[in-house]
Structures are given as C-alpha cells and as structure tokens.
Design an enzyme around this catalytic site. Structure first.
Site, PDB file in Angstrom:
ATOM      1  N   CYS A 236      14.968 -11.403   1.802  1.00  0.00           N
ATOM      2  CA  CYS A 236      15.238 -10.402   0.761  1.00  0.00           C
ATOM      3  C   CYS A 236      16.723 -10.338   0.385  1.00  0.00           C
ATOM      4  CB  CYS A 236      14.754  -9.032   1.199  1.00  0.00           C
ATOM      5  SG  CYS A 236      13.040  -9.046   1.725  1.00  0.00           S
TER       6      CYS A 236
ATOM      7  N   HIS B  80      18.614  -3.474  -1.979  1.00  0.00           N
ATOM      8  CA  HIS B  80      17.287  -4.074  -1.815  1.00  0.00           C
ATOM      9  C   HIS B  80      16.263  -2.943  -1.844  1.00  0.00           C
ATOM     10  CE1 HIS B  80      13.900  -6.286  -0.556  1.00  0.00           C
ATOM     11  NE2 HIS B  80      13.912  -5.899   0.707  1.00  0.00           N
TER      12      HIS B  80
ATOM     13  N   ASN C 139       8.357  -3.753  -2.997  1.00  0.00           N
ATOM     14  CA  ASN C 139       9.361  -4.654  -2.435  1.00  0.00           C
ATOM     15  C   ASN C 139       9.037  -6.086  -2.877  1.00  0.00           C
ATOM     16  OD1 ASN C 139      10.879  -6.352  -0.821  1.00  0.00           O
ATOM     17  ND2 ASN C 139      10.513  -5.221   1.072  1.00  0.00           N
TER      18      ASN C 139
HETATM   19  O1  UT7 Z   1      12.102  -6.535   2.911  1.00  0.00           O
HETATM   20  C1  UT7 Z   1      11.365  -6.280   4.056  1.00  0.00           C
HETATM   21  C2  UT7 Z   1      11.928  -5.131   4.721  1.00  0.00           C
HETATM   22  N1  UT7 Z   1      10.940  -4.262   5.310  1.00  0.00           N
HETATM   23  C3  UT7 Z   1      11.173  -2.964   5.400  1.00  0.00           C
HETATM   24  O2  UT7 Z   1      12.156  -2.466   4.925  1.00  0.00           O
HETATM   25  C4  UT7 Z   1      10.177  -2.109   6.147  1.00  0.00           C
HETATM   26  C5  UT7 Z   1      10.901  -1.087   6.974  1.00  0.00           C
HETATM   27  N2  UT7 Z   1       9.968  -0.162   7.592  1.00  0.00           N
HETATM   28  C6  UT7 Z   1       9.363   0.818   6.885  1.00  0.00           C
HETATM   29  O3  UT7 Z   1       9.596   0.951   5.692  1.00  0.00           O
HETATM   30  C7  UT7 Z   1       8.461   1.772   7.613  1.00  0.00           C
HETATM   31  O4  UT7 Z   1       8.564   1.529   8.996  1.00  0.00           O
HETATM   32  C8  UT7 Z   1       6.959   1.677   7.169  1.00  0.00           C
HETATM   33  C9  UT7 Z   1       6.821   2.179   5.747  1.00  0.00           C
HETATM   34  C10 UT7 Z   1       6.490   0.225   7.267  1.00  0.00           C
HETATM   35  C11 UT7 Z   1       6.115   2.542   8.078  1.00  0.00           C
HETATM   36  O5  UT7 Z   1       6.570   3.887   8.021  1.00  0.00           O
HETATM   37  P1  UT7 Z   1       6.709   4.754   9.340  1.00  0.00           P
HETATM   38  O6  UT7 Z   1       7.171   6.088   8.935  1.00  0.00           O
HETATM   39  O7  UT7 Z   1       7.549   3.972  10.321  1.00  0.00           O
HETATM   40  O8  UT7 Z   1       5.203   4.858   9.818  1.00  0.00           O
HETATM   41  P2  UT7 Z   1       4.591   4.454  11.219  1.00  0.00           P
HETATM   42  O9  UT7 Z   1       4.509   2.970  11.337  1.00  0.00           O
HETATM   43  O10 UT7 Z   1       5.282   5.213  12.309  1.00  0.00           O
HETATM   44  O11 UT7 Z   1       3.140   5.022  11.087  1.00  0.00           O
HETATM   45  C12 UT7 Z   1       2.863   6.422  11.130  1.00  0.00           C
HETATM   46  C13 UT7 Z   1       1.382   6.616  11.024  1.00  0.00           C
HETATM   47  C14 UT7 Z   1       0.582   5.772  12.007  1.00  0.00           C
HETATM   48  O12 UT7 Z   1      -0.525   6.536  12.446  1.00  0.00           O
HETATM   49  P3  UT7 Z   1      -0.517   7.292  13.877  1.00  0.00           P
HETATM   50  O13 UT7 Z   1      -0.297   6.208  14.875  1.00  0.00           O
HETATM   51  O14 UT7 Z   1       0.639   8.250  13.786  1.00  0.00           O
HETATM   52  O15 UT7 Z   1      -1.841   7.915  13.917  1.00  0.00           O
HETATM   53  C15 UT7 Z   1       0.106   4.626  11.190  1.00  0.00           C
HETATM   54  O16 UT7 Z   1      -1.079   4.053  11.679  1.00  0.00           O
HETATM   55  O17 UT7 Z   1       0.937   6.233   9.725  1.00  0.00           O
HETATM   56  C16 UT7 Z   1      -0.130   5.280   9.858  1.00  0.00           C
HETATM   57  N3  UT7 Z   1      -0.047   4.356   8.732  1.00  0.00           N
HETATM   58  C17 UT7 Z   1      -0.636   4.608   7.550  1.00  0.00           C
HETATM   59  N4  UT7 Z   1      -1.365   5.643   7.099  1.00  0.00           N
HETATM   60  C18 UT7 Z   1      -1.796   5.596   5.833  1.00  0.00           C
HETATM   61  C19 UT7 Z   1       0.597   3.167   8.654  1.00  0.00           C
HETATM   62  N5  UT7 Z   1       0.429   2.632   7.450  1.00  0.00           N
HETATM   63  C20 UT7 Z   1      -0.318   3.506   6.730  1.00  0.00           C
HETATM   64  C21 UT7 Z   1      -0.812   3.523   5.420  1.00  0.00           C
HETATM   65  N6  UT7 Z   1      -1.536   4.585   5.004  1.00  0.00           N
HETATM   66  N7  UT7 Z   1      -0.563   2.512   4.549  1.00  0.00           N
END
Ligand code: UT7
Length: 328
Positions: A111, A255, A285
C-alpha cells in the site's frame, strides 16, 4: 532536485459493493463496518484485469498532463495484484498506451507503493538527464485476492487505479521510506507453493503460516498498531529533512485503510482532520491506488490546488511505510 506532478487520472470499475451487499457472503452489518472502518462501499472489478484499469488511469493522466506519450521515458507500476507473475503490468500498459520510448517495470511496496513509486521516479529523472517524464501507475484488483468468507478482511478492500505523470522540478520535495520486515507475517498473500514433483525429499516451507494460495491474510490488530505509529513517523521523517512543520502543509493524503487509523495519526501529529483527504468511505482500501485515487479526487474537486504543499503518507504489507512532501 525534486519532481512535480504534471497530471493525474483515475479509473474505478463501474460495479459497487455496499456494506449491505456484503451480508450476502459474511455475517456483518453496515453499522459495524462504518463505525470500525469508515467504509460505506467499494468498487469491484468485473472483467477488467489490473492492467486495463491502469491503462485507463494512465491515458487520463497523460491527457491531463498534456504531453506526447512518446516522451515518457519510464513507466512504473506499483501493483500488488499483478495479473501475471511475469510480464509486469507496466510492460502491458507501456504497449497499450503507445509509450514506445519508455522502459517499464513493476515495484511492490504494497500500500506504500505510490510513495515508493514517486521516489523511484525522482531518482530515475535525477540520474537520466535525457528522460523527460515518468508515469507512475497504481492499479489494484484486491477483490481477486480476498477470502470472501473472512469478514475481518473482505469488508476492507476495493479495486481501482490512479496514475500520475511526473517531471523533474526545483519545487519542494522530500521523502522518507522505511520497511519493518519483522511484521511481514502480519499481512501477506502467498503467490507460489510446492517444489516440483521430482524434488521429493524435502517439504516446501517458506517460513510463513499456512494459508491458501492467493488469499490475503491479515492480523488486523497488529497492522492497526503499526499503522498508527508509522503514519506520523512517515510525515515527520520527510518534514525534518527539509525543515518544515505540520503547519506548513495544506493537505495530508494518507493511505486509506481505516478512518480510525487516520484520526489517530492526525491526533498524534496535532493536525485537524479538516486537513486530511478522506475517500475511503466510497473506495475502501485500494492498496497502492488509495493515495493517488484520493489525491486525484481532491485535485478534481478543486480542494488541492497548484502551489499547495501536500504530504502523502502510507503504510502497508512488508511492513512498509513512507512519506513524500511536495508542492503540487
Ligand atoms: O492496507 C492494509 C492495511 N490494513 C489495515 O490497515 C487494517 C488494520 N486493522 C483494522 O483496521 C482493524 O483491526 C479491523 C477493521 C480489521 C478490525 O477492527 P477491530 O476493531 O480490531 O475488530 P476486532 O478484530 O477486534 O473484532 C471485534 C469483533 C470480533 O468479535 P468478538 O470476538 O468481539 O465477538 C470480531 O469477530 O468484531 C467481530 N468482527 C466483525 N463483526 C461484524 C470482525 N469483523 C467483523 C465484521 N462484521 N466484518
């Protein structure tokens, strides 16, 4: 010596995918995606290969720049979603647009690719006095490398392309490029596996976790943490080299991965969000295309104008990161 951007163009596929549409494949909802990422919809390539999207963006950039395509001395494509392991996307675009005097190659800095691409363009122009213009093309079809059953990654990405024609200039230019390969395993997509069948005594092992071929794997939390530190460092690294401050910058073009990452970076830098160009709500993204897509849109809308100082700051797989400060 620096470079300046003569003209830019972009291309996004017609088909869009909203957060509601995603509920067809994964258990998710609009509210979760909007509040956690800021994304509302993204464009998805149908028949268009990566090179085609890049070609369209390149043609528009050349037209905006008002140059003869035969005067382009080099085409750099920054894609991570190449149609082929070889040839390069840049070579295909070179032929498609009729840039018959151009060298062509791809670089992969994920990216951060457009930032790396501009710096590479600058170095080529510096070392080759007869080279007049370099075309940097960022074209990405992430949708083809996603696991559409993995809700933590497939909701984040989109497809599209943007390109810039650059020339050497004495205007402000500074850059800062870095890589932290210790984070390589937190964001990757495998392109090759298996030794040939006649090699039977060893098991192929590339040292990365087992994940299917051609599918993007991401440790979201690790990348998030990295990104919120990398973006401010990318800006400060480039700014310190030329002794300018955040207050001298008219617009930051980061980005476009996650709105919360951009907000945290803005806070750490002590810069108002009004100075940050944000387009991820409608593109998602798009990897290396995300910065030039945002920049081109801000230029087209008259937000970024000639004479303004802008900072392009990115991060991505590698884990790479970097910043470029230039006068538009
Ligand atoms: O250019 C590439 C660069 N990549 C990035 O910049 C990504 C950087 N990371 C992020 O943007 C974030 O970490 C994410 C958006 C990928 C995830 O956000 P988060 O606030 O870290 O969520 P999490 O992984 O802690 O998930 C929280 C909850 C989980 O459920 P439990 O375990 O709390 O029950 C996930 O299973 O949200 C759940 N979850 C979802 N729920 C609904 C994860 N994805 C989804 C979804 N819809 N799409």
């Amino acid at each position: 010596m620096g470079i300046s951007i003569l003209g830019m163009g972009s291309y996004v596929p017609e088909q869009t995918l909203s957060n509601d549409d995603l509920q067809r494949f994964v258990e998710t909802n609009d509210e979760w995606i909007r509040t956690r990422t800021g994304i509302a919809e993204r464009h998805i390539a149908g028949w268009e290969p990566t090179w085609y999207m890049g070609r369209q963006a390149a043609l528009r950039a050349v037209e905006k720049a008002g140059i003869d395509v035969k005067e382009i001395g080099l085409i750099i494509s920054t894609t991570v979603t190449s149609d082929f392991l070889t040839p390069s996307v840049a070579s295909i675009i070179q032929d498609e647009i009729g840039a018959e005097n151009a060298a062509a190659f791809d670089i992969n800095a994920a990216c951060t690719g457009f930032v790396y691409g501009l710096e590479t363009a600058k170095n080529f122009l510096e070392g080759n006095p007869s080279m007049k213009y370099v075309l940097v093309v960022a074209s990405e079809a992430l949708s083809r490398f996603l696991d559409w059953k993995d809700r933590s990654t497939c909701i984040l990405f989109g497809d599209g392309a943007a390109a810039a024609v650059v020339e050497r200039s004495s205007k402000l230019f500074s850059s800062y490029l870095r890589s932290d390969g210790s984070g390589a395993r937190s964001l990757f997509a495998r392109s090759l596996e298996k030794a040939p069948e006649f090699i039977s005594d060893t098991e192929f092992d590339d040292g990365f976790p087992e994940k299917p071929l051609h599918q993007l794997y991401q440790d979201g939390k690790a990348v998030y943490k990295f990104a919120t530190a990398a973006l401010p460092e990318a800006f400060m690294g480039a700014a310190e080299k030329v002794g300018i401050s955040k207050d001298d910058i008219d617009y930051f073009v980061p980005h476009q991965a996650n709105l919360r990452i951009i907000e945290t970076a803005a806070k750490k830098l002590g810069v108002s969000m009004d100075k940050f160009v944000v387009t991820l709500d409608h593109y998602g993204n798009t990897s290396s295309a995300s910065i030039p897509l945002a920049l081109n849109e801000a230029i087209d809308k008259g937000i970024i104008k000639r004479g303004m100082k802008i900072a392009l700051i990115g991060f991505g797989a590698g884990l790479t990161y970097g910043g470029i400060i230039l006068e538009y």
